[in-house]
Scaffold this motif. Sequence first.
Motif, PDB file in Angstrom:
ATOM      1  N   LEU A 162       0.830  -1.209   0.000  1.00 37.27           N
ATOM      2  CA  LEU A 162       0.000   0.000   0.000  1.00 37.27           C
ATOM      3  C   LEU A 162       0.869   1.266   0.000  1.00 37.27           C
ATOM      4  N   HIS A 163       2.092   1.173   0.537  1.00 34.47           N
ATOM      5  CA  HIS A 163       3.035   2.291   0.385  1.00 34.47           C
ATOM      6  C   HIS A 163       3.434   2.455  -1.088  1.00 34.47           C
ATOM      7  N   ALA A 164       3.531   1.340  -1.808  1.00 34.45           N
ATOM      8  CA  ALA A 164       3.819   1.411  -3.251  1.00 34.45           C
ATOM      9  C   ALA A 164       2.696   2.154  -3.960  1.00 34.45           C
ATOM     10  N   LEU A 165       1.447   1.838  -3.569  1.00 37.44           N
ATOM     11  CA  LEU A 165       0.299   2.520  -4.167  1.00 37.44           C
ATOM     12  C   LEU A 165       0.332   4.015  -3.831  1.00 37.44           C
ATOM     13  N   LEU A 166       0.661   4.344  -2.571  1.00 33.34           N
ATOM     14  CA  LEU A 166       0.823   5.754  -2.173  1.00 33.34           C
ATOM     15  C   LEU A 166       1.834   6.456  -3.067  1.00 33.34           C
ATOM     16  N   ASN A 167       2.985   5.798  -3.272  1.00 31.75           N
ATOM     17  CA  ASN A 167       4.043   6.385  -4.114  1.00 31.75           C
ATOM     18  C   ASN A 167       3.533   6.623  -5.531  1.00 31.75           C
ATOM     19  N   GLY A 168       2.835   5.616  -6.077  1.00 26.60           N
ATOM     20  CA  GLY A 168       2.298   5.741  -7.431  1.00 26.60           C
ATOM     21  C   GLY A 168       1.361   6.926  -7.544  1.00 26.60           C
ATOM     22  N   VAL A 169       0.457   7.067  -6.560  1.00 24.99           N
ATOM     23  CA  VAL A 169      -0.489   8.189  -6.547  1.00 24.99           C
ATOM     24  C   VAL A 169       0.271   9.520  -6.501  1.00 24.99           C
ATOM     25  N   ALA A 170       1.317   9.580  -5.657  1.00 24.69           N
ATOM     26  CA  ALA A 170       2.088  10.826  -5.522  1.00 24.69           C
ATOM     27  C   ALA A 170       2.773  11.203  -6.841  1.00 24.69           C
ATOM     28  N   TRP A 171       3.371  10.221  -7.513  1.00 26.73           N
ATOM     29  CA  TRP A 171       4.017  10.476  -8.808  1.00 26.73           C
ATOM     30  C   TRP A 171       2.987  10.975  -9.829  1.00 26.73           C
ATOM     31  N   LEU A 172       1.827  10.337  -9.868  1.00 19.06           N
ATOM     32  CA  LEU A 172       0.803  10.717 -10.848  1.00 19.06           C
ATOM     33  C   LEU A 172       0.253  12.117 -10.562  1.00 19.06           C
ATOM     34  N   LYS A 173       0.009  12.402  -9.288  1.00 18.00           N
ATOM     35  CA  LYS A 173      -0.544  13.725  -8.941  1.00 18.00           C
ATOM     36  C   LYS A 173       0.483  14.836  -9.143  1.00 18.00           C
ATOM     37  N   SER A 174       1.752  14.492  -9.066  1.00 14.33           N
ATOM     38  CA  SER A 174       2.803  15.510  -9.259  1.00 14.33           C
ATOM     39  C   SER A 174       2.981  15.858 -10.734  1.00 14.33           C
ATOM     40  N   GLY A 175       2.434  15.010 -11.614  1.00 15.51           N
ATOM     41  CA  GLY A 175       2.600  15.230 -13.047  1.00 15.51           C
ATOM     42  C   GLY A 175       3.916  14.684 -13.591  1.00 15.51           C
ATOM     43  N   MET A 176       4.696  14.019 -12.727  1.00 14.88           N
ATOM     44  CA  MET A 176       5.986  13.475 -13.184  1.00 14.88           C
ATOM     45  C   MET A 176       5.832  12.147 -13.919  1.00 14.88           C
ATOM     46  N   ALA A 177       4.630  11.564 -13.859  1.00 17.67           N
ATOM     47  CA  ALA A 177       4.340  10.326 -14.608  1.00 17.67           C
ATOM     48  C   ALA A 177       2.840  10.309 -14.844  1.00 17.67           C
ATOM     49  N   ASP A 178       2.402   9.579 -15.871  1.00 13.06           N
ATOM     50  CA  ASP A 178       0.947   9.442 -16.022  1.00 13.06           C
ATOM     51  C   ASP A 178       0.475   8.000 -15.922  1.00 13.06           C
ATOM     52  N   LYS A 179       1.439   7.067 -15.760  1.00  8.14           N
ATOM     53  CA  LYS A 179       1.084   5.658 -15.531  1.00  8.14           C
ATOM     54  C   LYS A 179       2.065   5.077 -14.516  1.00  8.14           C
ATOM     55  N   PHE A 180       1.558   4.230 -13.617  1.00 10.86           N
ATOM     56  CA  PHE A 180       2.434   3.592 -12.632  1.00 10.86           C
ATOM     57  C   PHE A 180       1.938   2.178 -12.332  1.00 10.86           C
ATOM     58  N   LEU A 181       2.860   1.236 -12.313  1.00 12.19           N
ATOM     59  CA  LEU A 181       2.569  -0.154 -11.929  1.00 12.19           C
ATOM     60  C   LEU A 181       2.998  -0.318 -10.480  1.00 12.19           C
ATOM     61  N   VAL A 182       2.059  -0.658  -9.599  1.00 15.11           N
ATOM     62  CA  VAL A 182       2.379  -0.714  -8.166  1.00 15.11           C
ATOM     63  C   VAL A 182       1.911  -2.042  -7.560  1.00 15.11           C
ATOM     64  N   GLY A 183       2.566  -2.458  -6.480  1.00 18.02           N
ATOM     65  CA  GLY A 183       2.125  -3.681  -5.816  1.00 18.02           C
ATOM     66  C   GLY A 183       3.143  -4.221  -4.843  1.00 18.02           C
ATOM     67  N   GLY A 184       2.983  -5.502  -4.525  1.00 20.98           N
ATOM     68  CA  GLY A 184       3.876  -6.148  -3.565  1.00 20.98           C
ATOM     69  C   GLY A 184       3.983  -7.628  -3.857  1.00 20.98           C
ATOM     70  N   SER A 185       5.091  -8.218  -3.427  1.00 18.27           N
ATOM     71  CA  SER A 185       5.329  -9.646  -3.647  1.00 18.27           C
ATOM     72  C   SER A 185       6.012 -10.235  -2.431  1.00 18.27           C
ATOM     73  N   GLU A 186       5.652 -11.462  -2.085  1.00 24.79           N
ATOM     74  CA  GLU A 186       6.251 -12.102  -0.909  1.00 24.79           C
ATOM     75  C   GLU A 186       6.308 -13.614  -1.089  1.00 24.79           C
ATOM     76  N   ALA A 187       7.496 -14.172  -0.796  1.00 25.62           N
ATOM     77  CA  ALA A 187       7.666 -15.630  -0.821  1.00 25.62           C
ATOM     78  C   ALA A 187       8.308 -16.049   0.506  1.00 25.62           C
ATOM     79  N   PRO A 188       7.532 -16.001   1.605  1.00 27.37           N
ATOM     80  CA  PRO A 188       8.124 -16.141   2.938  1.00 27.37           C
ATOM     81  C   PRO A 188       8.054 -17.547   3.540  1.00 27.37           C
ATOM     82  N   LEU A 189       7.675 -18.546   2.721  1.00 26.66           N
ATOM     83  CA  LEU A 189       7.498 -19.885   3.297  1.00 26.66           C
ATOM     84  C   LEU A 189       8.839 -20.600   3.369  1.00 26.66           C
ATOM     85  N   THR A 190       9.678 -20.119   4.300  1.00 23.52           N
ATOM     86  CA  THR A 190      11.025 -20.672   4.479  1.00 23.52           C
ATOM     87  C   THR A 190      11.240 -20.979   5.953  1.00 23.52           C
ATOM     88  N   ASP A 191      12.214 -21.847   6.216  1.00 16.88           N
ATOM     89  CA  ASP A 191      12.483 -22.270   7.600  1.00 16.88           C
ATOM     90  C   ASP A 191      12.753 -21.095   8.531  1.00 16.88           C
TER      91      ASP A 191
END
Length: 389
Positions: A162-191
């Motif tokens: 959700l911080h990634a989404l916040l960042n994307g929104v900030a970039w778009l509202k600033s006019g420095m970008a007009d498209k942003f791919l945002v999200g998260g990934s996790e592979a935590p099933l380890t010992d």
Amino acid sequence: MNTQKISITAFSSISPLGNNADAVWKKYLDNQHCFSKQFLDQQETSVAALEEESKQIIAEVRESDIKYKFLDDSVLFALAASRKAVQKAGWKEDDVFGINIGSSRGATDLFEKHYKEYIDTGKAQTLASPTTTLGNISSWIAHDLQSTGPEISHSITCSTALHALLNGVAWLKSGMADKFLVGGSEAPLTDFTIAQMRALKIYSRIDQENESWPNLAFDFEKTQNTMILGEGAAVCCLEAGEKENAIAYVTGVGYATEILEHNISISAEADCFQKSMKMALKDHNLDEVDIIVMHAPGTIKGDITELRAIEKVFGEKLPLLTTNKWKIGHTFGASGILSLELALLMIENNTFIDVPFSEKQNQKKVIKKVLINAVGFGGNAVSILIEKA
């Protein structure tokens, strides 16, 4: 303040729920959890893992480029989701778009393997460093999609996506970008990751052979911590302004951090959540919020403090409340964006997804506005309000 709407024009995920919207929605309707057992941290352990079809997709991504052979699952999950999302949004090769995909723990499986090999042999593998840096998720996606915009990676524990989404929104509202791919990934099933959660005394000890619900996220009367880890990734395509192909709009964002008493503390009424929700809702009538998708990780304190914060903000008239962690566990850095997926699907299908072992809540009106919460170790909360397009 820039009040321009931000459109979500595509969404894609790969998780224990499946790898396409129809499969995911079907899973949400079936009221069954997605937990199975794996031998981790020297014992049988409840986890939420990808099912076989999704594992096959990840294997195909790994085979699609010789350089992907040595990448961690956290990168491959994100690659699989990103390819599909960009295709759905209709973004072309010459489109300039930013990328911000984060992870709480990054390449934890690879890191453990490389470290073990170093301890055993006294030598580190050539690719040990580049394949375990946290920044390698967004940079590999940029390579895979041949994109030319800014790329950002970060870890803000469980509120990472959700911080990634916040960042994307900030970039778009600033006019420095007009498209942003945002999200998260996790592979935590380890010992080692599971061992760390057990050391914190928050991992579920409920025997799923004999009990219906090993993770009691959203049970506010529970007497033990019941968090279970899950794996997966999800991303969404954000575009500035109102787009014809928008599936929803981001109409409010909020964030807050609270002063810590210790490393994983959160105040009794989750001050950080109160602030982040108020910020996201400041231009909106509270009565218009139909549902809150709670962070609710399945720990005693995590669940109840968030509920208290919601009660503080909304008073007597609470929106419908839900969470997905009773079903897919806690996916750390990806959890907030998988909660967003649930929110989008509930809006799209105009159907509230309840927690099966909780007191029944009745949907009385069309679902138009949903608030999504996430918080991580360190009391860093994010709240995102989305609205039906």
